[in-house]
Design an enzyme around this catalytic site. Structure first.
Site, PDB file in Angstrom:
ATOM      1  N   THR A 167     -31.421 -53.987   3.800  1.00  0.00           N
ATOM      2  CA  THR A 167     -32.119 -55.270   3.802  1.00  0.00           C
ATOM      3  C   THR A 167     -31.215 -56.333   3.184  1.00  0.00           C
ATOM      4  OG1 THR A 167     -34.016 -56.509   2.961  1.00  0.00           O
ATOM      5  CG2 THR A 167     -33.237 -54.720   1.575  1.00  0.00           C
ATOM      6  N   ASN A 217     -32.893 -59.055   2.061  1.00  0.00           N
ATOM      7  CA  ASN A 217     -33.915 -59.784   1.305  1.00  0.00           C
ATOM      8  C   ASN A 217     -33.814 -59.383  -0.179  1.00  0.00           C
ATOM      9  OD1 ASN A 217     -36.482 -60.253   0.001  1.00  0.00           O
ATOM     10  ND2 ASN A 217     -37.307 -60.757   2.016  1.00  0.00           N
ATOM     11  N   ALA A 218     -33.452 -60.358  -1.012  1.00  0.00           N
ATOM     12  CA  ALA A 218     -33.208 -60.061  -2.437  1.00  0.00           C
ATOM     13  C   ALA A 218     -34.475 -59.563  -3.135  1.00  0.00           C
ATOM     14  CB  ALA A 218     -32.687 -61.312  -3.138  1.00  0.00           C
ATOM     15  N   GLY A 219     -35.640 -60.077  -2.702  1.00  0.00           N
ATOM     16  CA  GLY A 219     -36.904 -59.633  -3.307  1.00  0.00           C
ATOM     17  C   GLY A 219     -37.170 -58.162  -3.027  1.00  0.00           C
ATOM     18  N   ASP A 251     -39.554 -52.975   6.993  1.00  0.00           N
ATOM     19  CA  ASP A 251     -40.030 -54.124   7.754  1.00  0.00           C
ATOM     20  C   ASP A 251     -41.466 -54.377   7.327  1.00  0.00           C
ATOM     21  OD1 ASP A 251     -38.987 -56.052   9.732  1.00  0.00           O
ATOM     22  OD2 ASP A 251     -40.803 -55.519  10.814  1.00  0.00           O
ATOM     23  N   ASP A 256     -45.737 -64.293  -1.829  1.00  0.00           N
ATOM     24  CA  ASP A 256     -46.461 -63.840  -3.029  1.00  0.00           C
ATOM     25  C   ASP A 256     -47.339 -64.922  -3.683  1.00  0.00           C
ATOM     26  OD1 ASP A 256     -45.760 -61.206  -2.910  1.00  0.00           O
ATOM     27  OD2 ASP A 256     -44.086 -61.354  -4.311  1.00  0.00           O
TER      28      ASP A 256
HETATM   29  P1  ITT Z   1     -34.690 -57.883   5.994  1.00  0.00           P
HETATM   30  O1  ITT Z   1     -35.009 -57.878   7.473  1.00  0.00           O
HETATM   31  O2  ITT Z   1     -33.246 -58.123   5.703  1.00  0.00           O
HETATM   32  O3  ITT Z   1     -35.239 -56.691   5.290  1.00  0.00           O
HETATM   33  P2  ITT Z   1     -36.606 -60.072   5.926  1.00  0.00           P
HETATM   34  O4  ITT Z   1     -36.950 -61.064   4.858  1.00  0.00           O
HETATM   35  O5  ITT Z   1     -36.197 -60.630   7.265  1.00  0.00           O
HETATM   36  O6  ITT Z   1     -35.435 -59.151   5.315  1.00  0.00           O
HETATM   37  P3  ITT Z   1     -38.853 -58.833   7.227  1.00  0.00           P
HETATM   38  O7  ITT Z   1     -38.224 -58.951   8.579  1.00  0.00           O
HETATM   39  O8  ITT Z   1     -39.516 -57.532   6.888  1.00  0.00           O
HETATM   40  O9  ITT Z   1     -37.778 -59.061   6.072  1.00  0.00           O
HETATM   41  O10 ITT Z   1     -39.858 -60.028   7.064  1.00  0.00           O
HETATM   42  C1  ITT Z   1     -40.939 -59.944   6.207  1.00  0.00           C
HETATM   43  C2  ITT Z   1     -41.399 -61.299   5.756  1.00  0.00           C
HETATM   44  O11 ITT Z   1     -42.504 -61.081   4.863  1.00  0.00           O
HETATM   45  C3  ITT Z   1     -40.357 -62.085   4.952  1.00  0.00           C
HETATM   46  O12 ITT Z   1     -40.631 -63.471   5.093  1.00  0.00           O
HETATM   47  C4  ITT Z   1     -40.654 -61.661   3.537  1.00  0.00           C
HETATM   48  O13 ITT Z   1     -40.230 -62.600   2.567  1.00  0.00           O
HETATM   49  C5  ITT Z   1     -42.173 -61.477   3.557  1.00  0.00           C
HETATM   50  N1  ITT Z   1     -42.545 -60.413   2.641  1.00  0.00           N
HETATM   51  C6  ITT Z   1     -42.260 -59.095   2.762  1.00  0.00           C
HETATM   52  N2  ITT Z   1     -42.681 -58.417   1.690  1.00  0.00           N
HETATM   53  C7  ITT Z   1     -43.254 -59.324   0.879  1.00  0.00           C
HETATM   54  C8  ITT Z   1     -43.843 -59.245  -0.386  1.00  0.00           C
HETATM   55  O14 ITT Z   1     -43.896 -58.109  -1.068  1.00  0.00           O
HETATM   56  N3  ITT Z   1     -44.331 -60.364  -0.915  1.00  0.00           N
HETATM   57  C9  ITT Z   1     -44.251 -61.542  -0.261  1.00  0.00           C
HETATM   58  N4  ITT Z   1     -43.676 -61.715   0.916  1.00  0.00           N
HETATM   59  C10 ITT Z   1     -43.173 -60.606   1.497  1.00  0.00           C
END
Ligand code: ITT
Length: 213
Positions: free
Chosen positions: A15, A17-19, A76, A163
């Protein structure tokens, strides 16, 4: 003879995504694995062309595996809002447009739900995790769901993504108002990690004294 220290099995978190990285890495470490990032290997994110969360999670895991010969863990996630007939769902990351920032996505969501009373703001986060050990033919796939409500305005400064507007009714708090440990007890990702841990335990992975993979 001095025993050499046991090498921890490396695992790449697929991923950008830093979160997600902040939430997944401690779990990986708790299994005795060594977490690595895509950036360490210069691996770009794939285009997410799947029509389901599972398809995209498998796509991310497969893409990372093609670039390294290590175990990988992909996530995802999507937000399903009942008043929007399950949208944004698989398009959650790009809800306000390609590469949208979290603030833009939140603004679009609040406008779409403007004026709706709280009992019509029900929603759920869904998370699919794919853990694919190196050299294993099939991956482990787990799912987690967290039900809640979309607030009328953002609250809290923790977490990431949506969040600040996702309320866990049982706590009366948004996911951005609680700490990471509490979030992981309730969140879609925390639930998926629990399910994944059970699958791994049944399969005996990672092998205790097995090869580093
Ligand atoms: P990767 O594909 O690199 O993992 P991404 O941010 O594109 O990163 P996703 O395709 O899974 O990830 O998109 C999920 C969206 O939902 C993205 O905007 C996230 O920030 C959000 N999201 C996922 N988990 C979350 C959480 O625990 N709390 C808040 N928002 C979340």
């Amino acid at each position: 003879m001095i025993a050499s220290p046991k090498r921890r099995t490396p695992l790449v978190l697929a991923t950008h995504n830093a979160g997600k990285l902040r939430e997944l890495a401690p779990w990986v470490s708790s299994l005795g694995l060594e977490p690595h990032t895509l950036d360490e290997f210069g691996i770009p994110g794939p285009e997410e062309t799947g029509s389901t969360l599972k398809a995209n999670a498998l796509l991310k895991a497969g893409h990372a595996r093609n670039h390294c010969s290590l175990a990988v863990l992909a996530d995802d996630s999507g937000l399903e809002v009942d008043a929007l007939e399950g949208a944004p769902g698989v398009a959650t990351a790009d809800y306000a447009g390609p590469g949208a920032r979290a603030e833009d996505n939140i603004r679009k969501l609040l406008i779409a739900l403007a004026g709706l009373p709280s009992d019509r703001r029900t929603a759920r986060f869904r998370c699919i995790l794919v853990l694919w050990p190196a050299g294993r033919r099939s991956p482990f796939v787990a799912e987690g769901v967290c039900s809640g409500r979309i607030l009328a305005a953002p609250r809290g400064t923790g977490g990431f993504g949506y969040d600040p507007v996702f309320e866990i009714p049982e706590l009366g708090k948004s996911m951005a108002e609680i700490d990471r440990d509490l979030k992981s007890r309730y969140s879609h990702r925390g639930q998926a990690l629990k399910a994944l841990q059970n699958l791994l335990a049944s399969a005996g992975w990672p092998p205790e004294n097995g090869p580093s993979r």
